[in-house]
Design a protein around this motif. Structure first.
Motif, short mmCIF file in Angstrom:
data_model
loop_
_atom_site.label_atom_id
_atom_site.label_comp_id
_atom_site.label_asym_id
_atom_site.label_seq_id
_atom_site.Cartn_x
_atom_site.Cartn_y
_atom_site.Cartn_z
N VAL A 159 25.14 -4.47 20.40
CA VAL A 159 25.84 -5.32 21.37
C VAL A 159 26.09 -4.52 22.65
CG1 VAL A 159 27.99 -6.57 21.86
CG2 VAL A 159 26.89 -6.79 19.62
N HIS A 160 25.73 -5.11 23.77
CA HIS A 160 25.79 -4.44 25.07
C HIS A 160 25.83 -5.53 26.13
CE1 HIS A 160 23.88 -2.30 28.54
NE2 HIS A 160 24.64 -1.30 28.09
N PHE A 161 26.24 -5.18 27.33
CA PHE A 161 26.23 -6.20 28.39
C PHE A 161 24.86 -6.85 28.55
CE2 PHE A 161 29.98 -3.86 30.08
CZ PHE A 161 30.87 -4.91 29.91
N SER A 162 23.80 -6.05 28.33
CA SER A 162 22.45 -6.58 28.51
C SER A 162 21.97 -7.31 27.25
CB SER A 162 21.49 -5.44 28.82
OG SER A 162 21.44 -4.56 27.71
N ASN A 163 22.72 -7.17 26.17
CA ASN A 163 22.33 -7.80 24.90
C ASN A 163 23.61 -8.28 24.21
OD1 ASN A 163 21.15 -8.58 22.51
ND2 ASN A 163 20.37 -6.56 21.95
N PRO A 164 24.20 -9.33 24.75
CA PRO A 164 25.56 -9.69 24.32
C PRO A 164 25.67 -10.07 22.85
CG PRO A 164 24.66 -11.36 25.82
CD PRO A 164 23.70 -10.21 25.82
N ILE A 165 24.58 -10.50 22.22
CA ILE A 165 24.70 -10.86 20.80
C ILE A 165 24.15 -9.76 19.89
CG2 ILE A 165 24.64 -13.34 21.30
CD1 ILE A 165 21.79 -13.35 20.09
N GLY A 166 23.68 -8.64 20.48
CA GLY A 166 23.14 -7.55 19.66
C GLY A 166 21.86 -7.94 18.95
N LEU A 167 21.00 -8.70 19.63
CA LEU A 167 19.73 -9.13 19.00
C LEU A 167 18.83 -7.92 18.76
CD1 LEU A 167 17.97 -11.51 18.09
CD2 LEU A 167 17.07 -11.61 20.43
N ASP A 168 18.33 -7.84 17.53
CA ASP A 168 17.45 -6.73 17.15
C ASP A 168 16.01 -7.09 17.53
OD1 ASP A 168 16.01 -4.73 16.05
OD2 ASP A 168 16.58 -5.15 13.96
N ARG A 169 15.54 -6.51 18.62
CA ARG A 169 14.20 -6.86 19.10
C ARG A 169 13.11 -6.29 18.21
NH1 ARG A 169 13.91 -11.41 21.89
NH2 ARG A 169 15.24 -11.46 23.71
N GLU A 170 13.49 -5.43 17.25
CA GLU A 170 12.47 -4.90 16.34
C GLU A 170 12.20 -5.84 15.17
OE1 GLU A 170 13.63 -0.87 15.55
OE2 GLU A 170 13.19 -0.37 17.64
N ASP A 171 13.08 -6.79 14.99
CA ASP A 171 12.86 -7.78 13.93
C ASP A 171 11.75 -8.73 14.40
OD1 ASP A 171 12.98 -9.67 11.96
OD2 ASP A 171 14.97 -10.43 12.51
N PRO A 172 10.67 -8.88 13.61
CA PRO A 172 9.57 -9.76 14.04
C PRO A 172 10.04 -11.18 14.35
CG PRO A 172 9.00 -8.60 11.99
CD PRO A 172 10.42 -8.26 12.30
N ALA A 173 11.09 -11.65 13.65
CA ALA A 173 11.58 -13.01 13.89
C ALA A 173 12.14 -13.19 15.29
CB ALA A 173 12.64 -13.38 12.85
N SER A 174 12.49 -12.07 15.95
CA SER A 174 13.10 -12.22 17.28
C SER A 174 12.05 -12.20 18.40
CB SER A 174 14.16 -11.14 17.51
OG SER A 174 13.54 -9.88 17.65
N ALA A 175 10.77 -12.05 18.04
CA ALA A 175 9.73 -11.95 19.09
C ALA A 175 9.69 -13.17 19.99
CB ALA A 175 8.37 -11.73 18.43
N ASP A 176 9.92 -14.34 19.42
CA ASP A 176 9.87 -15.56 20.25
C ASP A 176 11.27 -16.11 20.51
OD1 ASP A 176 10.50 -16.41 17.73
OD2 ASP A 176 9.13 -18.12 17.72
#
Ligand SMILES: [Cu+2]
Length: 285
Positions: A159-176
């Protein structure tokens, strides 16, 4: 905006009409009761007005009025005797009973079925728009699962100002996946299934035109669903006093055609740093 006139806001979801019907029914019943009660009141004022030669009477309730004789069969039942003696008064309860029956019927046969059809589950549709909405002081983070229908994982340390929900971009499900701040876009006539969460305190997700109002409670993931039926621009507002900038906690809702929605989604996806490699600027160096 500008859709709030003298009546209810525009009804822009599949269940808005059902909720409105309940509201109109109650108002019509109240108007009917008001008119009948007012007329009865005026009738009494005229009929029992002060006139020479008429005096007010009262009966003492502890004594049997002379003209009422309690049947012997009730001699062992003091409460039944009391009711019998006061049967004239009991008649005056009939209007209350009629109104109470109407109210109970409204709750049992209308309010509970409508409520449970909206709140007790999510309709089993194929290809819903899947998303979660993570509320926080003071905004709405809207996380779209994208075409795969799978929400990427969220991790607290990210979680960060640039990623307010803490999305894990390494998870394949988050690619789209796409995350937007205070911007909810939905295709018209398609059911959206939303998990409602909060990062901090209790908020309330309110879109008047959809007739949705649901608390977002920290630690809970609360399912909400809506099928928007009218293209247009509406508003999300926080309906739970949640801190000093509560009044600023609002978002825009755009209901679009499927084509407009898809075009918008593609434009967001290509702006997404974790989008497929070809559109990822970080990969070009
Ligand atoms: Cu709030």
């Amino acid at each position: 905006m500008g859709q709030y006139g003298w009546s209810l806001p525009v009804a822009a979801s599949s269940y808005a009409g059902k909720i409105d019907f309940g509201i109109w029914l109650i108002h019509a019943a109240m108007l009917g009761i008001f008119v009948l009660w007012g007329a009865f009141f005026i009738y009494l004022l005229v009929k029992f007005r002060a006139r020479p030669g008429h005096r007010a009477e009262r009966e003492d309730h502890d004594e049997t009025p002379a003209h009422i004789s309690v049947p012997d069969s009730l001699s062992k039942f003091p409460f039944a005797q009391l009711l019998y003696k006061n049967k004239g008064e009991l008649k005056s309860l009939i209007p209350d009973m009629v109104i109470m029956s109407f109210e109970v019927a409204l709750i049992v046969f209308y309010a509970i079925p409508v409520w449970s059809s909206i709140k007790m589950g999510v309709p089993d549709v194929k290809d819903p728009v899947v998303m979660e909405i993570v509320s926080e002081q003071f905004g709405w983070n809207i996380h779209y699962a994208g075409p795969d229908g799978k929400l990427g994982k969220r991790k607290m340390p990210l979680v960060h100002f640039s990623n307010p929900i803490g999305l894990d971009r390494e998870d394949p499900a988050s690619a789209d996946d796409v995350v937007m701040g205070n911007e909810l876009r939905l295709p018209v006539d398609r059911t959206a299934v939303i998990d409602l969460l909060s990062k901090d305190v209790i908020h309330s997700f309110f879109i008047p035109e959809f007739r949705i109002k649901q608390d977002a409670v920290p630690g809970l993931s609360i399912p909400v669903w809506v099928t928007p039926t009218k293209v247009g621009k509406y508003e999300i507002t926080c309906a739970q006093l949640c801190g000093f900038a509560h009044s600023l906690m609002r978002g825009d809702v755009y209901v679009q055609t499927q084509e407009e929605f898809d075009a918008w989604y593609q434009s967001r996806l290509s702006a997404n740093p974790a989008a497929p490699a070809a559109s990822n600027p970080a990969e070009e160096f």
